[in-house]
Motif scaffolding. Structure first.
Motif, PDB file in Angstrom:
ATOM      1  N   HIS A 177      -2.833   9.925  -0.146  1.00 62.44           N
ATOM      2  CA  HIS A 177      -4.210   9.554   0.177  1.00 62.44           C
ATOM      3  C   HIS A 177      -5.222  10.286  -0.694  1.00 62.44           C
ATOM      4  CE1 HIS A 177      -2.806   8.366   4.518  1.00 62.44           C
ATOM      5  NE2 HIS A 177      -2.376   7.539   3.580  1.00 62.44           N
ATOM      6  N   GLU A 178      -5.000  11.566  -0.936  1.00 71.37           N
ATOM      7  CA  GLU A 178      -5.962  12.323  -1.734  1.00 71.37           C
ATOM      8  C   GLU A 178      -5.998  11.816  -3.177  1.00 71.37           C
ATOM      9  OE1 GLU A 178      -8.087  14.410  -0.426  1.00 71.37           O
ATOM     10  OE2 GLU A 178      -7.149  13.888   1.494  1.00 71.37           O
ATOM     11  N   TRP A 179      -4.822  11.525  -3.735  1.00 69.82           N
ATOM     12  CA  TRP A 179      -4.786  10.987  -5.093  1.00 69.82           C
ATOM     13  C   TRP A 179      -5.478   9.625  -5.139  1.00 69.82           C
ATOM     14  CZ3 TRP A 179      -4.634  12.892  -9.585  1.00 69.82           C
ATOM     15  CH2 TRP A 179      -3.831  13.980  -9.935  1.00 69.82           C
ATOM     16  N   LEU A 180      -5.225   8.794  -4.151  1.00 75.30           N
ATOM     17  CA  LEU A 180      -5.816   7.463  -4.145  1.00 75.30           C
ATOM     18  C   LEU A 180      -7.341   7.540  -4.087  1.00 75.30           C
ATOM     19  CD1 LEU A 180      -5.689   4.389  -3.989  1.00 75.30           C
ATOM     20  CD2 LEU A 180      -5.298   4.581  -1.536  1.00 75.30           C
ATOM     21  N   LEU A 181      -7.872   8.412  -3.249  1.00 70.54           N
ATOM     22  CA  LEU A 181      -9.327   8.546  -3.136  1.00 70.54           C
ATOM     23  C   LEU A 181      -9.935   9.097  -4.428  1.00 70.54           C
ATOM     24  CD1 LEU A 181      -9.526   9.862   0.533  1.00 70.54           C
ATOM     25  CD2 LEU A 181     -10.203   7.595  -0.292  1.00 70.54           C
ATOM     26  N   LYS A 182      -9.205   9.984  -5.111  1.00 72.51           N
ATOM     27  CA  LYS A 182      -9.677  10.485  -6.412  1.00 72.51           C
ATOM     28  C   LYS A 182      -9.711   9.359  -7.437  1.00 72.51           C
ATOM     29  CE  LYS A 182      -7.985  15.264  -5.985  1.00 72.51           C
ATOM     30  NZ  LYS A 182      -6.990  16.246  -6.507  1.00 72.51           N
ATOM     31  N   MET A 183      -8.691   8.511  -7.412  1.00 75.42           N
ATOM     32  CA  MET A 183      -8.649   7.387  -8.340  1.00 75.42           C
ATOM     33  C   MET A 183      -9.798   6.412  -8.072  1.00 75.42           C
ATOM     34  SD  MET A 183      -4.538   6.682  -8.208  1.00 75.42           S
ATOM     35  CE  MET A 183      -3.359   7.832  -8.912  1.00 75.42           C
ATOM     36  N   LEU A 184     -10.029   6.110  -6.803  1.00 76.87           N
ATOM     37  CA  LEU A 184     -11.126   5.207  -6.465  1.00 76.87           C
ATOM     38  C   LEU A 184     -12.475   5.794  -6.871  1.00 76.87           C
ATOM     39  CD1 LEU A 184      -9.925   4.065  -2.926  1.00 76.87           C
ATOM     40  CD2 LEU A 184     -10.089   2.612  -4.948  1.00 76.87           C
ATOM     41  N   ALA A 185     -12.601   7.113  -6.776  1.00 82.44           N
ATOM     42  CA  ALA A 185     -13.866   7.767  -7.127  1.00 82.44           C
ATOM     43  C   ALA A 185     -14.181   7.665  -8.614  1.00 82.44           C
ATOM     44  CB  ALA A 185     -13.827   9.236  -6.702  1.00 82.44           C
ATOM     45  N   GLU A 186     -13.198   7.302  -9.430  1.00 83.10           N
ATOM     46  CA  GLU A 186     -13.459   7.083 -10.852  1.00 83.10           C
ATOM     47  C   GLU A 186     -14.419   5.917 -11.059  1.00 83.10           C
ATOM     48  OE1 GLU A 186     -12.186   8.661 -13.777  1.00 83.10           O
ATOM     49  OE2 GLU A 186     -11.734  10.227 -12.314  1.00 83.10           O
ATOM     50  N   ARG A 187     -14.442   4.979 -10.126  1.00 85.86           N
ATOM     51  CA  ARG A 187     -15.303   3.801 -10.239  1.00 85.86           C
ATOM     52  C   ARG A 187     -16.273   3.642  -9.073  1.00 85.86           C
ATOM     53  NH1 ARG A 187     -16.839   0.752 -14.382  1.00 85.86           N
ATOM     54  NH2 ARG A 187     -15.292  -0.710 -15.127  1.00 85.86           N
ATOM     55  N   VAL A 188     -16.004   4.327  -7.970  1.00 87.65           N
ATOM     56  CA  VAL A 188     -16.804   4.153  -6.752  1.00 87.65           C
ATOM     57  C   VAL A 188     -17.511   5.460  -6.419  1.00 87.65           C
ATOM     58  CG1 VAL A 188     -16.750   3.609  -4.298  1.00 87.65           C
ATOM     59  CG2 VAL A 188     -15.233   2.387  -5.880  1.00 87.65           C
ATOM     60  N   ASP A 189     -18.821   5.454  -6.549  1.00 91.79           N
ATOM     61  CA  ASP A 189     -19.637   6.621  -6.190  1.00 91.79           C
ATOM     62  C   ASP A 189     -20.388   6.307  -4.905  1.00 91.79           C
ATOM     63  OD1 ASP A 189     -20.944   9.010  -6.224  1.00 91.79           O
ATOM     64  OD2 ASP A 189     -22.387   8.447  -7.771  1.00 91.79           O
ATOM     65  N   ASP A 190     -19.618   5.980  -3.877  1.00 92.88           N
ATOM     66  CA  ASP A 190     -20.194   5.580  -2.589  1.00 92.88           C
ATOM     67  C   ASP A 190     -19.332   6.200  -1.496  1.00 92.88           C
ATOM     68  OD1 ASP A 190     -20.987   4.312  -0.246  1.00 92.88           O
ATOM     69  OD2 ASP A 190     -21.421   2.412  -1.241  1.00 92.88           O
ATOM     70  N   GLN A 191     -19.804   7.323  -0.969  1.00 90.72           N
ATOM     71  CA  GLN A 191     -19.012   8.061   0.010  1.00 90.72           C
ATOM     72  C   GLN A 191     -18.781   7.265   1.293  1.00 90.72           C
ATOM     73  OE1 GLN A 191     -17.380  10.941  -0.490  1.00 90.72           O
ATOM     74  NE2 GLN A 191     -18.086  10.646  -2.604  1.00 90.72           N
ATOM     75  N   ALA A 192     -19.730   6.396   1.641  1.00 94.51           N
ATOM     76  CA  ALA A 192     -19.573   5.605   2.864  1.00 94.51           C
ATOM     77  C   ALA A 192     -18.409   4.626   2.724  1.00 94.51           C
ATOM     78  CB  ALA A 192     -20.862   4.855   3.181  1.00 94.51           C
ATOM     79  N   LEU A 193     -18.289   3.994   1.557  1.00 97.53           N
ATOM     80  CA  LEU A 193     -17.176   3.060   1.354  1.00 97.53           C
ATOM     81  C   LEU A 193     -15.853   3.812   1.310  1.00 97.53           C
ATOM     82  CD1 LEU A 193     -16.543   0.039   0.860  1.00 97.53           C
ATOM     83  CD2 LEU A 193     -16.447   0.582  -1.580  1.00 97.53           C
ATOM     84  N   LEU A 194     -15.814   4.969   0.661  1.00 91.33           N
ATOM     85  CA  LEU A 194     -14.588   5.767   0.628  1.00 91.33           C
ATOM     86  C   LEU A 194     -14.236   6.255   2.032  1.00 91.33           C
ATOM     87  CD1 LEU A 194     -15.152   7.842  -2.643  1.00 91.33           C
ATOM     88  CD2 LEU A 194     -13.746   5.792  -2.339  1.00 91.33           C
ATOM     89  N   TRP A 195     -15.246   6.559   2.831  1.00 87.24           N
ATOM     90  CA  TRP A 195     -15.011   6.953   4.237  1.00 87.24           C
ATOM     91  C   TRP A 195     -14.332   5.825   4.993  1.00 87.24           C
ATOM     92  CZ3 TRP A 195     -17.567   4.237   8.211  1.00 87.24           C
ATOM     93  CH2 TRP A 195     -17.390   4.752   9.504  1.00 87.24           C
ATOM     94  N   LEU A 196     -14.781   4.583   4.751  1.00 92.10           N
ATOM     95  CA  LEU A 196     -14.208   3.431   5.429  1.00 92.10           C
ATOM     96  C   LEU A 196     -12.748   3.228   5.025  1.00 92.10           C
ATOM     97  CD1 LEU A 196     -14.613   0.980   7.269  1.00 92.10           C
ATOM     98  CD2 LEU A 196     -15.467  -0.281   5.278  1.00 92.10           C
ATOM     99  N   ILE A 197     -12.465   3.332   3.739  1.00 94.52           N
ATOM    100  CA  ILE A 197     -11.087   3.173   3.260  1.00 94.52           C
ATOM    101  C   ILE A 197     -10.196   4.270   3.837  1.00 94.52           C
ATOM    102  CG2 ILE A 197      -9.632   3.259   1.195  1.00 94.52           C
ATOM    103  CD1 ILE A 197     -11.961   1.922  -0.320  1.00 94.52           C
ATOM    104  N   LYS A 198     -10.732   5.478   3.910  1.00 94.65           N
ATOM    105  CA  LYS A 198      -9.954   6.584   4.486  1.00 94.65           C
ATOM    106  C   LYS A 198      -9.641   6.326   5.951  1.00 94.65           C
ATOM    107  CE  LYS A 198      -9.804  11.625   4.567  1.00 94.65           C
ATOM    108  NZ  LYS A 198     -10.528  12.878   4.203  1.00 94.65           N
ATOM    109  N   LYS A 199     -10.567   5.671   6.660  1.00 95.92           N
ATOM    110  CA  LYS A 199     -10.312   5.319   8.053  1.00 95.92           C
ATOM    111  C   LYS A 199      -9.055   4.456   8.174  1.00 95.92           C
ATOM    112  CE  LYS A 199     -13.780   6.817  10.703  1.00 95.92           C
ATOM    113  NZ  LYS A 199     -13.559   7.576  11.964  1.00 95.92           N
TER     114      LYS A 199
END
Length: 446
Positions: A177-199
Motif C-alpha cells: 500500500h505504501e509503495w502504491l500511494l507513492k507511485m500515485l503521488a507521482e501524478r496525483v497531488d490531491d490528498q483527499a483522493l489518495l485518502w479515498l483510495i487508501k480507504k
C-alpha cells in the motif's frame, strides 16, 4: 434524455481536458481531482454499473440502489464532502483456477462500486497517457488478444533467440500500500483522493466463513478500481524499469509484453537474458513482489532451433516456431494444451448440470459457449485446435445426454440427426479490427 446527454458531455469534456494535460505535461501532478466526484460525475458513471452483478455485504442489488438513485448519490456526495464516507466490507468469494486451486474475488457494495468507477475514470484519463505499449491488461480498447497478436508480430519480425517466462506469486494480494500511494503521488497531488483510495485498500474483507480480515497488503481482485491500481504498480515496478534501464543496457534487442501480472520478455543475446533473469527477482522484491521459482525460466526460442521444438505458453496460447505450406518459418499459435483440457473439463461439468433441460435451450446455451470459445481462440493458424475442442464438446454432450435415463438414447445416427435438427456453431477463425496506436503511447482514446 437531454439532461443525461448534457451531463455526459460535460463529464467527458473534463476527462478529455485531464487526458490532454497529462499527455502534454508528463511530469504534471494533478490537484482538485476529488472535487470531480460530484453528483453529475457519479450519475453519469452509473451507466457503467453491471446491473446483473453480485451484491456486496449490504445485500443491496444494483436494481434496488437505482430505485432511489438521485437520493443515494446525493447522500454519498455529502458524506464525501464532510469526510464521513466509510468503505463497506468487501464480500469474498472463491472461484476455481485452472490448477485446481481457488482464486479469491472481492465484491464491493454497490455504492462503493459506483464511487470506484468515478475514480477509475479519472485515473484512466491520466495514466492512459503514461502507460507504455507493452501494457495490455485492463485498459480501454485493448485486451488479451491484442497482447497475443503483438507478441506474435514481434517474435516473427524481430531478432529474438531467448524468452523469459515469468510468474508473480499472488500479485494482487502482495501489492504494498505504501509503495502504491507513492507511485500515485507521482501524478496525483490531491490528498483527499489518495485518502479515498487508501480507504478501499484498508477496507476489511468478509470471508465465506464469516470472519472479517484486515489485510495489510493487496487490492481485492474483483474491485472495480483494483485493475488500474495494479497497472500503475507494475508500470513503475516493471514497465518503466525495463524500458529505461534494461533495454539500454542490452547489447541486442529486448522486448516486454505484459497483460496485468502475466508477462513474457524476449531477448536476442544470451548474456542479456541471463543478466535480466538474475536481477528480475531483486527488482520485483524491492516492491514486495515475489517470483514463482518453478514457473519462471529461460527458454531458448530461435527459428534456427527447430529440432528442439521449444515452445512457451502465454494467455492461453502456445507459441512455437514452425513452417507454413510454402516452407517458410512462421510463429505458430495454438490453444495451450492445459487450457484445452481445462475448457473441456469445465464443459463436461456444465453438461452434467444442464443435461436435464429442454434440448432447444440446451443447444442454445451450448452454441453461446462455442461462440465465446471461437471468439477468443479463433486466431489464424489455430483451426485444428478449434476442431479438437468442437468434437470433444459434441462427444461430451452426447455422453451426458445418454445418461439422462437408464437406456442409451442416441447412437451414431441419432447423434447426427440431433445435431442437424438443432444446429451447432462450427469451428471458424474470427477476424478482429486492428487498433491504432501512437508511438510510445497507449491506444487513441475514443
Amino acid at each position: 434524455m437531454p439532461n443525461m446527454q448534457g451531463r455526459e458531455g460535460s463529464v467527458q469534456t473534463s476527462l478529455q481536458a485531464i487526458a490532454k494535460k497529462a499527455e502534454s505535461q508528463p511530469g504534471y501532478r494533478f490537484r482538485n481531482l476529488f472535487g470531480m466526484l460530484n453528483e453529475g460525475m457519479l450519475k453519469d458513471s452509473w451507466r457503467y454499473i453491471r446491473k446483473d452483478a453480485a451484491y456486496g455485504v449490504d445485500r443491496v442489488s444494483a436494481a434496488e440502489y437505482e430505485q432511489n438513485l438521485d437520493e443515494n448519490i446525493h447522500q454519498m456526495v455529502e458524506n464525501l464532502k464532510q469526510k464521513r464516507y466509510r468503505a463497506k466490507l468487501v464480500r469474498r468469494r472463491y472461484i476455481p483456477k485452472g490448477n485446481g486451486k481457488l482464486r479469491p474475488l472481492g465484491i464491493p457494495a454497490t455504492q462503493d462500486k459506483l464511487l470506484q468507477i468515478g475514480v477509475k475514470r479519472i485515473l484512466e484519463a491520466i495514466y492512459e497517457q503514461d502507460f507504455l505499449e507493452c501494457s495490455f491488461g485492463y485498459r480501454p480498447n485493448v485486451g488479451a488478444l491484442d497482447a497475443v497478436d503483438k507478441l506474435g508480430i514481434r517474435l516473427q519480425f524481430g531478432k529474438f533467440n531467448y524468452m523469459v517466462e515469468a510468474d508473480i506469486k499472488s500479485f494482487f494480494d502482495k501489492i504494498d500500500h505504501e509503495w502504491l500511494l507513492k507511485m500515485l503521488a507521482e501524478r496525483v497531488d490531491d490528498q483527499a483522493l489518495l485518502w479515498l483510495i487508501k480507504k478501499w485498500l484498508k477496507a476489511g474483507v468478509l470471508d465465506t466463513d464469516g470472519k472479517v480480515l484486515h489485510p495489510e497488503t493487496g487490492s481485492p481482485q474483483g474491485g472495480i478500481v483494483s485493475p488500474i491500481l495494479a497497472n500503475v504498480y507494475l508500470h513503475y515496478a516493471l514497465d518503466l524499469w525495463f524500458e529505461k534501464v534494461v533495454k539500454p543496457h542490452c547489447s541486442g534487442k529486448a522486448c516486454l509484453i505484459r497483460f496485468a501480472d502475466d508477462f513474457v520478455c524476449a531477448f536476442d543475446k544470451q548474456e542479456d537474458v541471463q543478466r535480466f533473469y538474475e536481477v528480475l527477482g531483486k527488482r520485483l522484491g524491492k516492491f514486495c513482489l515475489e517470483l514463482s521459482a518453478e514457473k519462471t525460466r529461460i527458454i531458448p526460442f530461435s527459428s534456427t532451433n527447430l529440432p528442439g521444438k521449444t515452445s512457451f505458453d502465454f494467455l492461453g496460447f502456445e507459441f512455437r516456431w514452425g513452417k507454413d505450406r510454402a516452407g517458410k518459418l512462421r510463429i505458430k499459435k495454438r490453444t495451450a494444451r492445459k487450457k484445452l483440457r481445462s475448457s473441456l473439463k469445465h464443459l463436461n461439468e456444465w453438461c452434467k448440470e444442464n443435461r436435464h433441460i429442454r434440448l432447444s435451450e440446451l443447444f442454445k446455451q451450448l452454441n453461446a459457449k462455442l461462440r465465446g470459445y471461437y471468439n477468443y481462440y479463433g486466431v489464424i493458424g489455430n483451426y485444428p485446435s478449434l476442431q479438437q475442442f468442437y468434437f470433444g464438446a459434441i462427444k461430451l454432450l452426447i455422453k451426458n445426454l445418454n445418461r439422462r435415463s437408464q437406456r442409451r438414447s442416441y447412437n451414431m445416427a441419432g447423434c447426427t440427426q440431433l445435431i442437424e435438427q438443432f444446429g451447432t456453431v462450427k469451428p471458424h477463425i474470427v477476424g478482429r479490427p486492428k487498433h491504432k496506436y501512437r508511438m510510445g503511447k497507449g491506444p487513441i482514446m475514443a
